[in-house]
Design a protein around this motif. Structure first.
Motif, mmCIF file in Angstrom:
data_model
loop_
_atom_site.group_PDB
_atom_site.id
_atom_site.type_symbol
_atom_site.label_atom_id
_atom_site.label_comp_id
_atom_site.label_asym_id
_atom_site.label_seq_id
_atom_site.Cartn_x
_atom_site.Cartn_y
_atom_site.Cartn_z
ATOM 1 N N LEU A 26 -17.069 94.925 58.935
ATOM 2 C CA LEU A 26 -17.317 96.078 58.072
ATOM 3 C C LEU A 26 -18.258 95.712 56.937
ATOM 4 N N SER A 27 -18.063 94.565 56.344
ATOM 5 C CA SER A 27 -18.935 94.161 55.236
ATOM 6 C C SER A 27 -20.376 94.006 55.703
ATOM 7 N N PHE A 28 -20.571 93.498 56.905
ATOM 8 C CA PHE A 28 -21.923 93.363 57.454
ATOM 9 C C PHE A 28 -22.554 94.738 57.641
ATOM 10 N N GLN A 29 -21.814 95.675 58.222
ATOM 11 C CA GLN A 29 -22.346 97.019 58.464
ATOM 12 C C GLN A 29 -22.617 97.772 57.168
ATOM 13 N N ALA A 30 -21.773 97.547 56.152
ATOM 14 C CA ALA A 30 -21.936 98.241 54.871
ATOM 15 C C ALA A 30 -22.860 97.475 53.913
ATOM 16 N N LYS A 31 -23.250 96.273 54.323
ATOM 17 C CA LYS A 31 -24.129 95.427 53.514
ATOM 18 C C LYS A 31 -23.516 95.088 52.154
ATOM 19 N N VAL A 32 -22.249 94.640 52.204
ATOM 20 C CA VAL A 32 -21.551 94.171 51.006
ATOM 21 C C VAL A 32 -20.828 92.875 51.353
ATOM 22 N N ASP A 33 -20.392 92.173 50.350
ATOM 23 C CA ASP A 33 -19.675 90.921 50.569
ATOM 24 C C ASP A 33 -18.285 91.179 51.151
ATOM 25 N N ARG A 34 -17.843 90.322 52.050
ATOM 26 C CA ARG A 34 -16.537 90.483 52.665
ATOM 27 C C ARG A 34 -15.411 90.455 51.644
ATOM 28 N N SER A 35 -15.538 89.623 50.640
ATOM 29 C CA SER A 35 -14.484 89.543 49.628
ATOM 30 C C SER A 35 -14.360 90.853 48.856
ATOM 31 N N TYR A 36 -15.448 91.594 48.730
ATOM 32 C CA TYR A 36 -15.404 92.891 48.058
ATOM 33 C C TYR A 36 -14.575 93.880 48.880
ATOM 34 N N ILE A 37 -14.721 93.856 50.195
ATOM 35 C CA ILE A 37 -13.911 94.713 51.074
ATOM 36 C C ILE A 37 -12.434 94.374 50.862
ATOM 37 N N SER A 38 -12.125 93.100 50.836
ATOM 38 C CA SER A 38 -10.748 92.666 50.621
ATOM 39 C C SER A 38 -10.221 93.173 49.278
ATOM 40 N N GLN A 39 -11.019 93.068 48.259
ATOM 41 C CA GLN A 39 -10.595 93.495 46.923
ATOM 42 C C GLN A 39 -10.434 95.008 46.840
ATOM 43 N N LEU A 40 -11.230 95.744 47.582
ATOM 44 C CA LEU A 40 -11.052 97.203 47.632
ATOM 45 C C LEU A 40 -9.758 97.537 48.361
ATOM 46 N N GLU A 41 -9.502 96.855 49.464
ATOM 47 C CA GLU A 41 -8.308 97.129 50.270
ATOM 48 C C GLU A 41 -7.013 96.743 49.562
ATOM 49 N N THR A 42 -7.089 95.825 48.638
ATOM 50 C CA THR A 42 -5.892 95.432 47.900
ATOM 51 C C THR A 42 -5.795 96.135 46.548
ATOM 52 N N GLY A 43 -6.765 96.968 46.239
ATOM 53 C CA GLY A 43 -6.722 97.732 44.999
ATOM 54 C C GLY A 43 -7.133 96.962 43.766
ATOM 55 N N VAL A 44 -7.765 95.814 43.951
ATOM 56 C CA VAL A 44 -8.243 95.031 42.812
ATOM 57 C C VAL A 44 -9.403 95.754 42.134
ATOM 58 N N TYR A 45 -10.324 96.285 42.945
ATOM 59 C CA TYR A 45 -11.483 97.000 42.422
ATOM 60 C C TYR A 45 -11.457 98.456 42.853
ATOM 61 N N SER A 46 -12.156 99.268 42.081
ATOM 62 C CA SER A 46 -12.405 100.667 42.445
ATOM 63 C C SER A 46 -13.823 100.754 42.987
#
Length: 69
Positions: A26-46
């Motif tokens: 997903l991070s590759f397709q969305a062109k974002v860092d994988r750790s950012y996806i993880s942080q979104l999924e855990t509610g760390v970031y908005s």
């Protein structure tokens, strides 16, 4: 606001799993860092509106799918 962050987190994870995508794929397709996806999924970031649009496009859904309660 924390409630919306959790809604997005839950929907993002659900949609990613339904499409059998890893966070890395997903991070590759969305062109974002994988750790950012993880942080979104855990509610760390908005996610910003722009980021919601990128993620929705990568998942093949309308942005509203990420915001559904």
């Amino acid at each position: 606001m924390d409630e919306m962050k959790q809604i997005v987190a839950r929907n993002l994870r659900r949609l990613r799993h339904e499409r059998k995508l890893s966070q890395e794929e997903l991070s590759f397709q969305a062109k974002v860092d994988r750790s950012y996806i993880s942080q979104l999924e855990t509610g760390v970031y908005s996610a910003s509106v722009t980021m919601l649009a990128k993620l929705a496009k990568a998942l093949g859904v309308d942005v509203s799918e990420l915001l559904k309660q």
